[in-house]
Design a protein around this motif. Structure first.
Motif, PDB file in Angstrom:
ATOM      1  N   GLU A  67       0.792  -1.131   0.057  1.00  0.00           N
ATOM      2  CA  GLU A  67      -0.076  -0.026   0.136  1.00  0.00           C
ATOM      3  C   GLU A  67       0.932   1.184  -0.198  1.00  0.00           C
ATOM      4  O   GLU A  67       1.921   1.227   0.710  1.00  0.00           O
ATOM      5  CB  GLU A  67      -0.962  -0.033   1.363  1.00  0.00           C
ATOM      6  CG  GLU A  67      -2.021  -1.070   1.298  1.00  0.00           C
ATOM      7  CD  GLU A  67      -2.689  -0.945   2.532  1.00  0.00           C
ATOM      8  OE1 GLU A  67      -2.452  -0.175   3.262  1.00  0.00           O
ATOM      9  OE2 GLU A  67      -3.575  -1.775   2.453  1.00  0.00           O
ATOM     10  N   TYR A  97       2.728   4.146   1.182  1.00  0.00           N
ATOM     11  CA  TYR A  97       3.101   4.560   2.530  1.00  0.00           C
ATOM     12  C   TYR A  97       2.597   6.078   3.085  1.00  0.00           C
ATOM     13  O   TYR A  97       2.705   7.072   2.282  1.00  0.00           O
ATOM     14  CB  TYR A  97       4.682   4.354   2.675  1.00  0.00           C
ATOM     15  CG  TYR A  97       4.940   4.879   4.163  1.00  0.00           C
ATOM     16  CD1 TYR A  97       4.637   4.233   5.234  1.00  0.00           C
ATOM     17  CD2 TYR A  97       5.975   5.894   4.275  1.00  0.00           C
ATOM     18  CE1 TYR A  97       5.226   4.644   6.467  1.00  0.00           C
ATOM     19  CE2 TYR A  97       6.323   6.426   5.467  1.00  0.00           C
ATOM     20  CZ  TYR A  97       5.796   5.623   6.679  1.00  0.00           C
ATOM     21  OH  TYR A  97       6.281   5.946   7.978  1.00  0.00           O
ATOM     22  N   LYS A  98       1.796   5.982   4.271  1.00  0.00           N
ATOM     23  CA  LYS A  98       1.341   7.191   4.827  1.00  0.00           C
ATOM     24  C   LYS A  98       2.138   7.357   6.352  1.00  0.00           C
ATOM     25  O   LYS A  98       1.555   6.671   7.093  1.00  0.00           O
ATOM     26  CB  LYS A  98      -0.292   7.255   4.956  1.00  0.00           C
ATOM     27  CG  LYS A  98      -0.891   7.358   3.562  1.00  0.00           C
ATOM     28  CD  LYS A  98      -2.200   7.473   3.794  1.00  0.00           C
ATOM     29  CE  LYS A  98      -3.026   7.264   2.607  1.00  0.00           C
ATOM     30  NZ  LYS A  98      -4.414   7.341   2.893  1.00  0.00           N
ATOM     31  N   ARG A  99       3.154   8.371   6.177  1.00  0.00           N
ATOM     32  CA  ARG A  99       3.693   8.587   7.486  1.00  0.00           C
ATOM     33  C   ARG A  99       2.979   8.899   8.706  1.00  0.00           C
ATOM     34  O   ARG A  99       3.044   8.426   9.955  1.00  0.00           O
ATOM     35  CB  ARG A  99       4.796   9.706   7.334  1.00  0.00           C
ATOM     36  CG  ARG A  99       5.504   9.993   8.417  1.00  0.00           C
ATOM     37  CD  ARG A  99       6.354   8.931   9.256  1.00  0.00           C
ATOM     38  NE  ARG A  99       6.920   9.313  10.538  1.00  0.00           N
ATOM     39  CZ  ARG A  99       6.194   8.970  11.703  1.00  0.00           C
ATOM     40  NH1 ARG A  99       5.134   8.212  11.582  1.00  0.00           N
ATOM     41  NH2 ARG A  99       6.850   9.369  12.761  1.00  0.00           N
ATOM     42  N   TYR A 100       1.712   9.503   8.223  1.00  0.00           N
ATOM     43  CA  TYR A 100       0.861  10.004   9.307  1.00  0.00           C
ATOM     44  C   TYR A 100      -0.486   9.316   9.167  1.00  0.00           C
ATOM     45  O   TYR A 100      -1.390  10.090   9.705  1.00  0.00           O
ATOM     46  CB  TYR A 100       0.857  11.583   9.366  1.00  0.00           C
ATOM     47  CG  TYR A 100       2.312  12.002   9.923  1.00  0.00           C
ATOM     48  CD1 TYR A 100       2.949  11.788  11.164  1.00  0.00           C
ATOM     49  CD2 TYR A 100       2.825  12.881   8.890  1.00  0.00           C
ATOM     50  CE1 TYR A 100       4.351  12.548  11.207  1.00  0.00           C
ATOM     51  CE2 TYR A 100       4.440  13.148   8.996  1.00  0.00           C
ATOM     52  CZ  TYR A 100       4.949  13.178  10.077  1.00  0.00           C
ATOM     53  OH  TYR A 100       6.220  13.651  10.513  1.00  0.00           O
ATOM     54  N   LYS A 101      -0.261   8.005   8.909  1.00  0.00           N
ATOM     55  CA  LYS A 101      -1.788   7.436   8.824  1.00  0.00           C
ATOM     56  C   LYS A 101      -2.610   7.558  10.122  1.00  0.00           C
ATOM     57  O   LYS A 101      -2.005   7.239  11.282  1.00  0.00           O
ATOM     58  CB  LYS A 101      -1.362   5.835   8.605  1.00  0.00           C
ATOM     59  CG  LYS A 101      -2.536   5.301   8.158  1.00  0.00           C
ATOM     60  CD  LYS A 101      -2.297   3.803   7.708  1.00  0.00           C
ATOM     61  CE  LYS A 101      -3.646   2.870   7.692  1.00  0.00           C
ATOM     62  NZ  LYS A 101      -3.180   1.659   7.386  1.00  0.00           N
ATOM     63  N   THR A 103      -4.845   6.331  12.694  1.00  0.00           N
ATOM     64  CA  THR A 103      -5.145   4.846  13.415  1.00  0.00           C
ATOM     65  C   THR A 103      -5.772   5.079  14.662  1.00  0.00           C
ATOM     66  O   THR A 103      -6.084   6.280  15.127  1.00  0.00           O
ATOM     67  CB  THR A 103      -3.740   4.328  13.778  1.00  0.00           C
ATOM     68  OG1 THR A 103      -3.045   4.890  14.507  1.00  0.00           O
ATOM     69  CG2 THR A 103      -2.864   4.017  12.271  1.00  0.00           C
ATOM     70  N   SER A 141       1.089   5.920  13.905  1.00  0.00           N
ATOM     71  CA  SER A 141       1.193   5.612  12.718  1.00  0.00           C
ATOM     72  C   SER A 141       2.580   4.757  12.454  1.00  0.00           C
ATOM     73  O   SER A 141       3.785   5.095  12.927  1.00  0.00           O
ATOM     74  CB  SER A 141       1.354   6.843  11.758  1.00  0.00           C
ATOM     75  OG  SER A 141       0.304   7.688  12.062  1.00  0.00           O
ATOM     76  N   HIS A 172       8.658   9.825   2.495  1.00  0.00           N
ATOM     77  CA  HIS A 172       7.372  10.642   3.051  1.00  0.00           C
ATOM     78  C   HIS A 172       8.027  11.968   3.558  1.00  0.00           C
ATOM     79  O   HIS A 172       9.336  12.279   3.279  1.00  0.00           O
ATOM     80  CB  HIS A 172       7.233  10.010   4.537  1.00  0.00           C
ATOM     81  CG  HIS A 172       8.339   9.460   5.530  1.00  0.00           C
ATOM     82  ND1 HIS A 172       9.146   8.698   5.308  1.00  0.00           N
ATOM     83  CD2 HIS A 172       8.554  10.051   6.524  1.00  0.00           C
ATOM     84  CE1 HIS A 172      10.167   8.930   6.385  1.00  0.00           C
ATOM     85  NE2 HIS A 172       9.843   9.730   7.204  1.00  0.00           N
ATOM     86  N   GLU A 213      -2.019  13.195   6.030  1.00  0.00           N
ATOM     87  CA  GLU A 213      -1.563  11.565   6.404  1.00  0.00           C
ATOM     88  C   GLU A 213      -0.109  11.429   5.594  1.00  0.00           C
ATOM     89  O   GLU A 213       0.699  10.623   5.892  1.00  0.00           O
ATOM     90  CB  GLU A 213      -2.665  10.651   5.885  1.00  0.00           C
ATOM     91  CG  GLU A 213      -3.878  10.402   6.996  1.00  0.00           C
ATOM     92  CD  GLU A 213      -4.724   9.238   6.422  1.00  0.00           C
ATOM     93  OE1 GLU A 213      -4.699   8.273   7.235  1.00  0.00           O
ATOM     94  OE2 GLU A 213      -5.330   9.466   5.567  1.00  0.00           O
ATOM     95  N   ASP A 214      -0.154  12.071   4.391  1.00  0.00           N
ATOM     96  CA  ASP A 214       1.089  11.887   3.559  1.00  0.00           C
ATOM     97  C   ASP A 214       2.051  12.839   4.098  1.00  0.00           C
ATOM     98  O   ASP A 214       3.245  12.726   3.615  1.00  0.00           O
ATOM     99  CB  ASP A 214       0.710  12.347   2.221  1.00  0.00           C
ATOM    100  CG  ASP A 214      -0.287  11.376   1.628  1.00  0.00           C
ATOM    101  OD1 ASP A 214       0.087  10.080   1.745  1.00  0.00           O
ATOM    102  OD2 ASP A 214      -1.215  11.754   0.826  1.00  0.00           O
ATOM    103  N   LYS A 241      -5.622  12.345  16.303  1.00  0.00           N
ATOM    104  CA  LYS A 241      -4.869  11.233  16.077  1.00  0.00           C
ATOM    105  C   LYS A 241      -3.820  11.351  17.139  1.00  0.00           C
ATOM    106  O   LYS A 241      -3.676  10.425  17.772  1.00  0.00           O
ATOM    107  CB  LYS A 241      -4.513  11.059  14.650  1.00  0.00           C
ATOM    108  CG  LYS A 241      -3.541   9.774  14.522  1.00  0.00           C
ATOM    109  CD  LYS A 241      -2.671  10.033  13.374  1.00  0.00           C
ATOM    110  CE  LYS A 241      -1.305  10.713  13.465  1.00  0.00           C
ATOM    111  NZ  LYS A 241      -0.535   9.800  14.294  1.00  0.00           N
TER     112      LYS A 241
END
Length: 352
Positions: free
Chosen positions: A157, A159-163, A165, A170, A182, A191-192, A212
């Motif tokens: 998938e 990559y999203k450093r600040y996904k 959750t 993250s 990132h 999130e990116d 978050k």
């Protein structure tokens, strides 16, 4: 590796850079130096880069009495940087605990990708203590949290450093790991890692990212243990202290018990999170509570009251640059139990 850097601004930024590159990084200073590190600490929080900062408190304000000890920086640490962000603050109880606390707080900040502060003082930084070698664990458990070190070659998938959750944590990849890129910035981001504010701010993304980060506080509180009462549960007096007052209060409790006054001790090691509910539960049946601390204004007493509404029966404070001696506390407890005062300020004997 240890480096001496030109000033505290350079120190905190170099520490953050090292941590961003993947190593465990910490720096140390006193209150004046920490003031210069405060903005950098906010970068650690916003970029979610785990660092540990040690503040060895000395007598202030300004340069104050730079060779003497005090517990006067608590509120500076509580308000470090600006804005709301998750952090951890711990006060080692003695010199041996300075050794054992560091890997513990590193595990917390690594797992939750936030700054951690170790609030020590000059008494511990320049003191001496005989330590049982069994206390010194040179192979502590290391928990790097959501740190991804394997490459991302192949299908995966984006990559999203600040996904975003449920835990607020993250997945974190060391820069340079193949297959992942990132963006990191001190500005708010999506999130990116892309900035969300220029002329107009995306308020939904700002709120989501703020929530978050702050969700980490729940996990931190679950990871950090609440304080425990030392001594008999049914005591005449309960002494509450934090950090380096641990040993002297313990010894004072022994002296009080020998004099026929039963005493117990509630040492506070983790200041943020405080576990206020657990503290109140421990103190609700206490007969007479006294908070002991090395500062003028009763900084921990104010902090505890702000978090729990708890007000002790009395306070013992010392702010002459010298630490407490056991007899200072014993004499103060006696005068407070006899109803002479609710605030004792021991006078330190001049030692020649």
């Amino acid at each position: 590796m240890v480096r001496q850097v030109e000033d505290e601004i350079g120190v905190i930024n170099m520490t953050i850079g090292a941590a961003h590159a993947g190593v465990r990084a910490m720096c140390a200073t006193s209150g004046g130096g920490f003031a210069l590190m405060s903005e950098g600490l906010g970068l650690s929080a916003q970029a979610e880069i785990p660092v540990v900062v040690i503040d060895c408190m000395r007598a202030g304000p300004s340069t104050g009495v730079p060779t003497k000890t005090e517990q006067g920086d608590l509120w500076q640490m509580l308000g470090a940087a600006f804005g709301d962000y998750p952090k951890v603050i711990a006060a080692p109880l003695d010199i041996a605990d300075c050794f054992t606390l560091i890997p513990e707080i590193f595990n917390v900040v690594d797992r939750f990708q936030c700054p951690g502060i170790v609030l020590a003082d000059l008494l511990l930084a320049e003191g001496r203590l005989s330590v049982d070698p069994k206390v010194l664990d040179f192979y502590p458990e290391i928990d790097r949290g959501e740190l991804m070190i394997s490459n991302g070659v192949g299908e995966h998938e984006p990559y999203k450093r600040y996904k975003i959750t449920e835990s607020g944590v993250s997945p974190r990849v060391i820069p340079g790991v193949e297959g992942y890129t990132h963006v990191v910035s001190s500005d708010e981001h999506d999130e990116d890692g892309v900035l969300i504010s220029d002329m107009f701010t995306n308020v939904k993304k700002r709120r989501a990212m703020m929530e978050k980060r702050m969700r980490k506080e729940q996990g931190i509180a679950a990871m950090v243990p609440p304080p425990e009462l030392r001594g008999p549960a049914d005591a005449d007096v309960t002494l509450i202290g934090w950090g380096s007052t641990y040993g002297v209060i313990d010894e004072a409790c022994e002296m009080l018990r020998e004099a026929g006054i039963s005493a117990n001790h509630l040492p506070i090691r983790w200041l943020v999170p405080l576990h206020g509910d657990a503290i109140v539960e421990l103190l609700k049946t206490a007969r007479h509570t006294i908070i002991v601390e090395n500062n003028f204004s009763g900084q921990f007493a104010r902090y505890l009251r702000s978090e729990t509404s708890f007000v002790p029966n009395g306070n013992i404070r010392k702010y002459d640059g010298e630490p407490f001696m056991p007899h200072h506390i014993v004499e103060a407890v006696r005068e407070q139990l006899e109803g002479e005062t609710t605030l004792s300020i021991p006078e330190h004997e001049v030692m020649v």
